[in-house]
Design a protein around this motif. Structure first.
Motif, PDB file in Angstrom:
ATOM      1  N   GLY A 139      -2.665  -2.669  16.720  1.00 37.09           N
ATOM      2  CA  GLY A 139      -2.904  -3.078  16.221  1.00 37.09           C
ATOM      3  C   GLY A 139      -2.389  -2.780  14.408  1.00 37.09           C
ATOM      4  N   ALA A 140      -2.043  -3.398  13.518  1.00 36.44           N
ATOM      5  CA  ALA A 140      -1.709  -3.154  11.992  1.00 36.44           C
ATOM      6  C   ALA A 140      -3.349  -3.118  11.656  1.00 36.44           C
ATOM      7  N   VAL A 141      -2.966  -2.694  10.474  1.00 36.74           N
ATOM      8  CA  VAL A 141      -4.344  -2.203   9.196  1.00 36.74           C
ATOM      9  C   VAL A 141      -4.057  -2.984   8.411  1.00 36.74           C
ATOM     10  N   ASP A 142      -4.253  -4.158   7.019  1.00 35.84           N
ATOM     11  CA  ASP A 142      -4.135  -4.339   5.854  1.00 35.84           C
ATOM     12  C   ASP A 142      -4.582  -3.754   4.953  1.00 35.84           C
ATOM     13  N   SER A 143      -2.725  -2.755   4.806  1.00 37.48           N
ATOM     14  CA  SER A 143      -2.493  -1.964   3.759  1.00 37.48           C
ATOM     15  C   SER A 143      -2.249  -2.251   2.730  1.00 37.48           C
ATOM     16  N   ASP A 144      -2.251  -1.453   1.313  1.00 39.69           N
ATOM     17  CA  ASP A 144      -0.937  -1.404  -0.138  1.00 39.69           C
ATOM     18  C   ASP A 144      -0.380  -0.045   0.121  1.00 39.69           C
ATOM     19  N   ALA A 145      -0.200   0.662   1.082  1.00 35.71           N
ATOM     20  CA  ALA A 145      -0.421   2.109   0.767  1.00 35.71           C
ATOM     21  C   ALA A 145       0.878   2.239   1.380  1.00 35.71           C
ATOM     22  N   THR A 146       2.190   2.593   0.372  1.00 38.63           N
ATOM     23  CA  THR A 146       3.321   2.089   0.468  1.00 38.63           C
ATOM     24  C   THR A 146       3.717   3.272   0.310  1.00 38.63           C
ATOM     25  N   GLY A 147       2.674   4.936   0.057  1.00 37.94           N
ATOM     26  CA  GLY A 147       3.167   6.139  -0.170  1.00 37.94           C
ATOM     27  C   GLY A 147       2.748   6.856   0.514  1.00 37.94           C
ATOM     28  N   LEU A 148       3.009   8.765   1.100  1.00 44.13           N
ATOM     29  CA  LEU A 148       1.677   9.118   1.060  1.00 44.13           C
ATOM     30  C   LEU A 148       0.281   9.436   0.561  1.00 44.13           C
ATOM     31  N   ASP A 149       0.607   9.926  -0.576  1.00 44.56           N
ATOM     32  CA  ASP A 149      -0.581   9.970  -1.507  1.00 44.56           C
ATOM     33  C   ASP A 149      -1.509   9.128  -1.369  1.00 44.56           C
ATOM     34  N   ALA A 150      -1.339   7.310  -1.123  1.00 52.85           N
ATOM     35  CA  ALA A 150      -1.700   6.505  -1.260  1.00 52.85           C
ATOM     36  C   ALA A 150      -2.289   6.586   0.131  1.00 52.85           C
ATOM     37  N   VAL A 151      -1.209   6.718   1.653  1.00 52.87           N
ATOM     38  CA  VAL A 151      -1.983   6.863   2.814  1.00 52.87           C
ATOM     39  C   VAL A 151      -3.464   7.789   3.018  1.00 52.87           C
ATOM     40  N   ILE A 152      -2.969   9.420   2.401  1.00 55.83           N
ATOM     41  CA  ILE A 152      -4.029   9.762   2.363  1.00 55.83           C
ATOM     42  C   ILE A 152      -5.426   9.180   2.141  1.00 55.83           C
ATOM     43  N   ALA A 153      -5.260   8.981   0.422  1.00 56.63           N
ATOM     44  CA  ALA A 153      -6.178   8.187   0.061  1.00 56.63           C
ATOM     45  C   ALA A 153      -7.574   6.767   0.850  1.00 56.63           C
ATOM     46  N   GLU A 154      -6.237   6.742   1.790  1.00 55.05           N
ATOM     47  CA  GLU A 154      -6.823   5.224   2.618  1.00 55.05           C
ATOM     48  C   GLU A 154      -7.369   5.637   3.484  1.00 55.05           C
ATOM     49  N   ILE A 155      -6.748   7.024   3.978  1.00 58.58           N
ATOM     50  CA  ILE A 155      -7.700   7.713   5.897  1.00 58.58           C
ATOM     51  C   ILE A 155      -8.751   8.610   5.560  1.00 58.58           C
ATOM     52  N   ALA A 156      -9.033   9.002   4.351  1.00 59.51           N
ATOM     53  CA  ALA A 156     -10.098   9.389   3.724  1.00 59.51           C
ATOM     54  C   ALA A 156     -11.131   8.889   3.337  1.00 59.51           C
ATOM     55  N   ALA A 157     -11.065   7.583   3.079  1.00 63.21           N
ATOM     56  CA  ALA A 157     -12.068   6.930   2.413  1.00 63.21           C
ATOM     57  C   ALA A 157     -12.526   6.305   3.861  1.00 63.21           C
ATOM     58  N   SER A 158     -11.389   5.970   5.094  1.00 63.84           N
ATOM     59  CA  SER A 158     -11.417   5.846   6.036  1.00 63.84           C
ATOM     60  C   SER A 158     -13.094   6.261   7.282  1.00 63.84           C
ATOM     61  N   ARG A 159     -13.290   5.279   7.964  1.00 68.70           N
ATOM     62  CA  ARG A 159     -15.123   5.757   8.480  1.00 68.70           C
ATOM     63  C   ARG A 159     -14.564   5.456   9.939  1.00 68.70           C
ATOM     64  N   LEU A 160     -13.382   5.028  10.015  1.00 70.08           N
ATOM     65  CA  LEU A 160     -12.933   4.581  11.995  1.00 70.08           C
ATOM     66  C   LEU A 160     -12.146   5.906  11.863  1.00 70.08           C
ATOM     67  N   THR A 161     -12.146   5.835  13.780  1.00 70.21           N
ATOM     68  CA  THR A 161     -10.575   6.628  13.645  1.00 70.21           C
ATOM     69  C   THR A 161      -9.357   5.555  14.360  1.00 70.21           C
ATOM     70  N   GLU A 162      -8.592   6.282  14.482  1.00 72.43           N
ATOM     71  CA  GLU A 162      -7.008   5.212  14.278  1.00 72.43           C
ATOM     72  C   GLU A 162      -7.186   4.553  15.413  1.00 72.43           C
ATOM     73  N   ARG A 163      -7.880   5.494  16.329  1.00 70.03           N
ATOM     74  CA  ARG A 163      -7.633   4.535  17.774  1.00 70.03           C
ATOM     75  C   ARG A 163      -8.269   3.872  17.585  1.00 70.03           C
ATOM     76  N   GLY A 164      -9.842   3.844  18.080  1.00 67.60           N
ATOM     77  CA  GLY A 164     -11.164   3.211  17.591  1.00 67.60           C
ATOM     78  C   GLY A 164     -10.829   1.759  16.715  1.00 67.60           C
TER      79      GLY A 164
END
Length: 311
Positions: A264-289
């Motif tokens: 599955g895809a996730v709703d996101s506006d992270a178009t660059g590395l810094d935004a993706v890193i900030a998004e992952i740091a705030a996530s409480r779910l693993t990518e597989r979960g």
């Protein structure tokens, strides 16, 4: 007598390793250890972010010499086009040999049958294990990480598989002081996980530091998707959407990539590395979960597949 003091962690000393330096050093060590201990290792490479980082570490481990391993991809036939294009480009760029185990070939021969839900991820086990046996690979590198899923958290860095490629958690070997035991009987092989101690955030921070190119599917983009079981899936020949499922165009990205039918895809506006890193740091779910339907089949879905030979 001269007293030598060791700089404390976190100082500006040029001799202090960052956590990414330590993870990279461990990964490089593992690749070199396998090269010295096994005869026919192979790297599982799908074009996903973890296998891309794994290949990057392997190239670093042996530079400027060519990579002494070939690559292996288990092709479900339901892969994202962006990822397959990246896979082929990476193979050509580095002059590597790619082995492909095709699920579609097994279906065409009647050895495997399509599942009612269209998902082919569980069908990868037989093509993978038969390719390992046919090519006599004795060490198989995988990009699994312990933070992804609890069955993967049980794995050692060197994980023994029997002559049927099956995994028995009770046969796990101790790995004190980063000493790895690669002994195996004829017909057995070892799965090797150089990224075991990495987290998803570590992977992304390393990608940013090393300026590693990724398929654009990992960054926010507009894509046609539909909702099923709480996830945004991409339409395709695998069997989606159904009559009662509506296709929408949304701004999404993928945290992990696999078979289109269960990733599955996730709703996101992270178009660059810094935004993706900030998004992952705030996530409480693993990518597989968060995004892999095949892991939601049961509490022990991954462990059951690993016991059968899945990676």
């Amino acid at each position: 007598m001269t007293t030598v003091t060791t700089p404390a962690e976190g100082t500006d000393s040029p001799y202090a390793l960052t956590h990414l330096d330590a993870l990279e050093s461990e990964g490089v060590h593992i690749f070199r250890e396998v090269a010295g201990e096994f005869e026919r290792p192979v790297i599982l490479f799908s074009g996903g972010k973890d296998s891309i980082v794994m290949l990057h570490l392997a190239l670093k481990a042996f530079a400027p010499a060519p990579l002494p391993f070939s690559l292996l991809h288990v092709d479900t036939g339901h892969n994202f086009p962006e990822v397959i294009e990246y896979r082929d480009r990476a193979v050509a760029e580095h002059g590597l040999r790619l082995h492909v185990a095709s699920v579609q070939d097994y279906i065409d021969r009647g050895v495997l049958k399509e599942r009612p839900d269209g998902t082919r991820n569980p069908l990868q086990t037989l093509p993978l294990t038969e390719k390992i046996q046919a090519e006599r690979f004795d060490a198989v590198f995988g990009g699994g990480r312990r933070d992804e899923e609890k069955a993967r958290a049980k794995e050692r860095v060197f994980s023994l598989r029997d002559e049927f490629s099956q995994w028995d958690p009770r046969r796990q070997r101790p790995e004190l002081w980063q000493l790895y035991n690669g002994r195996h009987a004829p017909g057995e092989h070892v799965r090797v996980f150089p990224l075991s101690n990495w987290t998803e955030l570590d992977v992304w921070q390393y990608i940013a530091r090393e300026k590693i190119e990724l398929p654009q599917i990992y960054f926010a983009h507009e894509r046609e998707v539909f909702r099923r079981s709480g996830m945004w899936l991409a339409p395709g020949d695998w069997g989606g959407p159904k009559d009662d499922e509506t296709i929408e165009t949304r701004l999404v990205r993928y945290r992990t990539v696999g078979d289109m039918s269960c990733t599955g895809a996730v709703d996101s506006d992270a178009t660059g590395l810094d935004a993706v890193i900030a998004e992952i740091a705030a996530s409480r779910l693993t990518e597989r979960g968060a995004t892999r339907a095949d892991d939601k089949l049961s509490e022990a879905a991954m462990e059951d597949r690993k016991r059968e030979g899945y990676f």
